[in-house]
Design a protein around this motif. Structure first.
Motif, PDB file in Angstrom:
ATOM      1  N   GLN A 151      12.922  26.600  14.811  1.00 14.62           N
ATOM      2  CA  GLN A 151      12.513  25.757  13.702  1.00 14.62           C
ATOM      3  C   GLN A 151      13.073  24.343  13.796  1.00 14.62           C
ATOM      4  N   VAL A 152      14.276  24.205  14.329  1.00 14.80           N
ATOM      5  CA  VAL A 152      14.922  22.893  14.358  1.00 14.80           C
ATOM      6  C   VAL A 152      14.350  22.017  15.471  1.00 14.80           C
ATOM      7  N   ILE A 153      14.105  22.599  16.645  1.00 15.36           N
ATOM      8  CA  ILE A 153      13.615  21.821  17.773  1.00 15.36           C
ATOM      9  C   ILE A 153      12.202  21.320  17.480  1.00 15.36           C
ATOM     10  N   HIS A 154      11.974  20.055  17.757  1.00 16.45           N
ATOM     11  CA  HIS A 154      10.658  19.472  17.514  1.00 16.45           C
ATOM     12  C   HIS A 154       9.630  20.084  18.464  1.00 16.45           C
ATOM     13  N   PRO A 155       8.389  20.289  17.980  1.00 16.83           N
ATOM     14  CA  PRO A 155       7.372  20.912  18.855  1.00 16.83           C
ATOM     15  C   PRO A 155       7.129  20.170  20.153  1.00 16.83           C
ATOM     16  N   PHE A 156       7.306  18.851  20.170  1.00 18.73           N
ATOM     17  CA  PHE A 156       7.099  18.104  21.405  1.00 18.73           C
ATOM     18  C   PHE A 156       8.075  18.537  22.497  1.00 18.73           C
ATOM     19  N   VAL A 157       9.245  19.031  22.090  1.00 18.77           N
ATOM     20  CA  VAL A 157      10.273  19.385  23.068  1.00 18.77           C
ATOM     21  C   VAL A 157       9.840  20.605  23.870  1.00 18.77           C
ATOM     22  N   TYR A 158       9.375  21.660  23.199  1.00 16.13           N
ATOM     23  CA  TYR A 158       8.977  22.854  23.947  1.00 16.13           C
ATOM     24  C   TYR A 158       7.505  22.823  24.342  1.00 16.13           C
ATOM     25  N   LEU A 159       6.780  21.762  23.929  1.00 14.21           N
ATOM     26  CA  LEU A 159       5.404  21.624  24.394  1.00 14.21           C
ATOM     27  C   LEU A 159       5.356  21.311  25.887  1.00 14.21           C
ATOM     28  N   LEU A 160       6.348  20.551  26.364  1.00 18.41           N
ATOM     29  CA  LEU A 160       6.368  20.169  27.779  1.00 18.41           C
ATOM     30  C   LEU A 160       6.573  21.368  28.705  1.00 18.41           C
ATOM     31  N   VAL A 179       5.605  29.628  18.675  1.00 15.72           N
ATOM     32  CA  VAL A 179       7.031  29.283  18.642  1.00 15.72           C
ATOM     33  C   VAL A 179       7.391  28.620  17.322  1.00 15.72           C
ATOM     34  N   PHE A 180       6.504  27.770  16.822  1.00 21.65           N
ATOM     35  CA  PHE A 180       6.784  27.006  15.608  1.00 21.65           C
ATOM     36  C   PHE A 180       6.545  27.822  14.336  1.00 21.65           C
ATOM     37  N   ALA A 181       5.560  28.728  14.360  1.00 24.04           N
ATOM     38  CA  ALA A 181       5.135  29.411  13.133  1.00 24.04           C
ATOM     39  C   ALA A 181       5.712  30.805  12.970  1.00 24.04           C
ATOM     40  N   LEU A 182       6.380  31.356  13.971  1.00 22.06           N
ATOM     41  CA  LEU A 182       6.887  32.731  13.883  1.00 22.06           C
ATOM     42  C   LEU A 182       8.100  32.886  12.967  1.00 22.06           C
ATOM     43  N   PRO A 183       9.081  31.965  12.933  1.00 28.04           N
ATOM     44  CA  PRO A 183      10.305  32.213  12.153  1.00 28.04           C
ATOM     45  C   PRO A 183      10.100  32.517  10.676  1.00 28.04           C
ATOM     46  N   PRO A 184       9.178  31.863   9.925  1.00 31.68           N
ATOM     47  CA  PRO A 184       9.111  32.168   8.490  1.00 31.68           C
ATOM     48  C   PRO A 184       8.789  33.621   8.169  1.00 31.68           C
ATOM     49  N   ILE A 185       7.857  34.212   8.875  1.00 34.39           N
ATOM     50  CA  ILE A 185       7.499  35.589   8.547  1.00 34.39           C
ATOM     51  C   ILE A 185       8.623  36.551   8.916  1.00 34.39           C
ATOM     52  N   VAL A 186       9.383  36.249   9.965  1.00 38.70           N
ATOM     53  CA  VAL A 186      10.524  37.097  10.320  1.00 38.70           C
ATOM     54  C   VAL A 186      11.614  36.970   9.258  1.00 38.70           C
ATOM     55  N   ARG A 187      11.927  35.748   8.880  1.00 43.22           N
ATOM     56  CA  ARG A 187      12.998  35.521   7.898  1.00 43.22           C
ATOM     57  C   ARG A 187      12.655  36.138   6.541  1.00 43.22           C
ATOM     58  N   LEU A 188      11.451  35.907   6.062  1.00 44.45           N
ATOM     59  CA  LEU A 188      11.105  36.379   4.720  1.00 44.45           C
ATOM     60  C   LEU A 188      10.880  37.885   4.689  1.00 44.45           C
ATOM     61  N   THR A 189      10.438  38.480   5.783  1.00 37.74           N
ATOM     62  CA  THR A 189      10.383  39.946   5.837  1.00 37.74           C
ATOM     63  C   THR A 189      11.785  40.535   5.765  1.00 37.74           C
ATOM     64  N   ASN A 190      12.693  39.980   6.514  1.00 38.09           N
ATOM     65  CA  ASN A 190      14.082  40.421   6.469  1.00 38.09           C
ATOM     66  C   ASN A 190      14.673  40.227   5.075  1.00 38.09           C
ATOM     67  N   LEU A 191      14.409  39.057   4.469  1.00 32.60           N
ATOM     68  CA  LEU A 191      14.953  38.774   3.135  1.00 32.60           C
ATOM     69  C   LEU A 191      14.367  39.712   2.085  1.00 32.60           C
ATOM     70  N   GLY A 192      13.045  39.933   2.148  1.00 26.41           N
ATOM     71  CA  GLY A 192      12.429  40.812   1.160  1.00 26.41           C
ATOM     72  C   GLY A 192      12.946  42.236   1.224  1.00 26.41           C
ATOM     73  N   LEU A 193      13.130  42.766   2.422  1.00 29.74           N
ATOM     74  CA  LEU A 193      13.652  44.134   2.550  1.00 29.74           C
ATOM     75  C   LEU A 193      15.102  44.221   2.104  1.00 29.74           C
ATOM     76  N   ARG A 194      15.879  43.188   2.367  1.00 29.91           N
ATOM     77  CA  ARG A 194      17.292  43.220   1.954  1.00 29.91           C
ATOM     78  C   ARG A 194      17.441  43.078   0.441  1.00 29.91           C
ATOM     79  N   GLN A 195      16.460  42.488  -0.234  1.00 32.12           N
ATOM     80  CA  GLN A 195      16.543  42.308  -1.679  1.00 32.12           C
ATOM     81  C   GLN A 195      16.025  43.513  -2.466  1.00 32.12           C
TER      82      GLN A 195
END
Length: 656
Positions: A151-160, A179-195
């Protein structure tokens, strides 16, 4: 040539050029290796994405389904997930995109298809990863920094690197979107199950539900809002990559936007922007289910009943109130005396550490630069003596050796004279033993380097340094062995054995046998000087210039590997340390607490030693600042692998 560090002012910004770290060249080496050796794997990754894009975009949205059917499908989709208003709005938005022109309709369908493929793959990968992260804390601890980097690395960096690995057009664009869009669904699935409330889960288990049924009918339904929020964020992030993907010919509505930016074409940019707006709004509304819809199962509805429960009031027992309010007096901490084994380790650390620090100032080599000879041709025949901290001597092997020696001497002295410091790591037997392994590894690595000069010989200082390092290691080993507790512990699992094997293979192939020097220098100057000296009665300057131009016109890229016979052969010491670390890791299968913790301590010390050898090698050649010559990527990978081994060993040695 770059100026020597001592010849420039420390406060001058140009001094940073002298210590330039060739990180970009390391990544370039890794990418070149991947494109050469794992083309089959890369093709296997591209194949399902290619087929999904071909099925959804080429066969369905653009060729097989006419535009009224597409509008009807999106109306039904909005009606099913939300309501009739959202369905009508979705169909109307797509209709506006079509009324912009047939070209914009095709580009809109391509954009929608790419987003659908990206969201499908992110869902298939992300939800299982989120479930596993919610159930296994150790996995979440390792996965979280990876998601942070994505999420932190800019897409141009791993586009090359994606372009180098997979080429251009829409398939690499979808992979970059993942690479750019995968983290939110992983994080929120983990958060929802833990809550999910723990009492609801325990109640379901009390009714006899299996773990799979608890997950399927209790945890996932209750975590559904968080999972859908993650899916919504993944979808919107996929849409935001449309413009960036257009740079690598990914297609879609990003293509006319990029064209409008390059040509300042306002009509094209406005039409494409409107199309992206309507696509984004309709996908956002469709992916947000109505909160009023009750989709709970039987087990999920147990939460309502369980939340209305009341705990019975237990009356206090007479006479127990005062005892409950007054805590028992805590025992005064007693300082354990310094045992004989630990005292021996502290004395060895103090004496051996001071000896190591002093020996770094002595002569380590004669008549040539052992390490600098691989960077500068003139250092292969350099008369005189070279100390452990000189650039032509031990360089950063000697400097790091002396610094570790001073640190371990301080720890030994603190353990002997300051009782308050005995509980700190620097004055512990772990520190003495690990420092001894680092010291021995540094000096042995220096001694194992194959010299390029015929006149080179080791000086007395390096052998004295080895003696001091062995003193620290011997005392630390005795103290560590005597300090290990006894008892039985659980056997090491198969997952840990597999991870140790993977780490060992990584250090052997990527570290020991990989490239340790990347030489892109031209031999033009040396060839011109030799030929000009041999040419008698000829214009030496003109001949030298001609030969120089000819040599410079040739591109040279020489990779010196750690195990090459003509190279420094420093990979052998890394290989030996890695194999010893693997044996120490596998020794933890013995069901004795003392053996397992000592094995973990050996892993920690050897991991620090491997990382120290790689870091000293990198710093040595960065210090020499030779143009077109840089330490190889394997030295960098060796540092990473050593730190991972050290972290695993530290956790194993600190286990109760």
């Amino acid at each position: 040539m770059k100026p020597h560090t001592l010849a420039t002012s420390f406060w001058d910004n140009r001094t940073l050029d002298v210590w330039e770290i060739p990180f970009g060249r390391w990544i370039e080496e890794i990418v070149f290796w991947l494109t050469t050796h794992i083309t089959g794997f890369l093709d296997a990754v591209k194949w399902p994405v290619d087929k999904l894009l071909e099925l959804i975009i080429d066969n369905l949205l653009q060729s097989w389904l006419p535009w009224p059917i597409v509008l009807l499908l999106f109306f039904l989709l909005g009606l099913t997930t939300r309501n009739a208003l959202v369905g009508l709005g979705s169909a109307a938005g797509l209709l506006v995109c079509g009324l912009l022109g047939n070209e914009y309709w095709d580009l809109t369908m391509e954009t929608v298809g790419m987003i659908i493929v990206a969201v499908i793959i992110c869902t298939v990968i992300g939800i299982p990863l989120g479930i596993l992260a919610a159930r296994v804390d150790s996995f979440w601890g390792r996965l979280r920094p990876v998601l942070d980097g994505m999420q932190v690395i800019h897409p141009f960096v791993y586009l090359l690197p994606i372009i180098f690995l997979f080429g251009v057009r829409r398939t690499p664009g979808v992979l970059a979107t993942l690479v750019f869009a995968l983290p939110p669904i992983v994080r929120l699935t983990n958060l929802g199950l833990r809550q999910v409330p723990a009492d609801v889960v325990e109640a379901a288990r009390a009714f006899g539900a299996t773990e799979s049924r608890v997950l399927r009918e209790v945890q996932l339904p209750l975590a559904r809002p968080a999972i859908m929020a993650g899916l919504n964020q993944t979808l919107l992030l996929s849409l935001s990559m449309v413009g960036i993907v257009a740079i690598i010919a990914g297609g879609g509505l990003g293509k006319p936007i990029l064209t409008a930016l390059n040509t300042a074409d306002i009509p094209v940019g406005a039409s494409a922007g409107a199309g992206l707006y309507f696509v984004g709004v309709l996908l956002d509304r469709i992916s947000q289910p109505d909160d009023k819809v009750d989709r709970r199962s039987l087990f999920a509805r147990m939460r309502s009943a369980w939340s209305t429960r009341t705990d019975p009031v237990v009356p206090p027992v007479p006479g127990m109130e005062a005892d409950a309010e007054t805590p028992p007096p805590a025992d005064e901490p007693t300082r354990a005396p310094l045992g004989s084994a630990r005292r021996l380790g502290a004395i060895a650390a103090l004496v051996g550490g001071l000896f190591c620090a002093f020996s770094a100032l002595l002569s380590w080599g004669h008549d040539a630069g052992l390490l600098s000879g691989y960077s500068r041709f003139d250092d292969n025949d350099l008369p005189g003596t070279h100390s452990g901290i000189d650039a032509t001597g031990g360089s950063w092997f000697g400097i790091l050796f002396g610094l570790v020696g001073l640190g371990v001497a301080f720890g030994g002295g603190a353990a002997l004279w300051n009782p308050n410091s005995r509980a700190k790591f620097i004055a512990s037997t772990k520190a003495f033993f690990a420092a001894g392994l680092v010291l021995v590894s540094l000096v042995v690595a220096y001694l194992s380097v194959s010299p390029r000069g015929d006149n080179y010989s080791h000086a007395t200082g390096v052998w004295l340094a080895l003696a001091g390092a062995l003193v620290v290691l011997g005392g630390g080993a005795v103290a560590a062995l005597r300090a290990q507790p006894d008892g039985d512990v659980a056997r090491v699992g198969i997952k840990e054995v597999i991870s140790i094997a993977v780490l060992t293979l990584f250090l052997v192939f990527a570290g020991a046998s990989g490239s340790w020097l990347l030489d892109q220098r031209s031999d033009a100057a040396q060839i011109a000087a030799e030929m000009a000296a041999e040419a008698e009665g000829v214009d030496q300057g003109g001949l030298a210039a001609e030969l120089l131009a000819e040599a410079l016109s040739q591109t040279r890229r020489v990779t010196v590997r750690g195990l090459d016979a003509a190279g420094p052969q420093i990979g052998y010491i890394v290989l030996a340390l890695t194999l010893i670390g693997a044996v120490a890791a596998l020794s933890r299968v013995v069901r004795r607490r003392s053996v397992q913790q000592f094995g973990g301590l050996v892993m920690f010390g050897l991991g620090c030693a491997i990382a120290a050898v790689g870091a000293a090698w990198i710093a040595t050649f960065v210090r020499l600042a030779t143009p077109a010559l840089s330490p190889g990527a394997s030295a960098f990978l060796t540092v990473i692998g050593g730190l991972i081994l050290a972290a695993r060993g530290w956790r194993a040695s600190a286990a109760p």
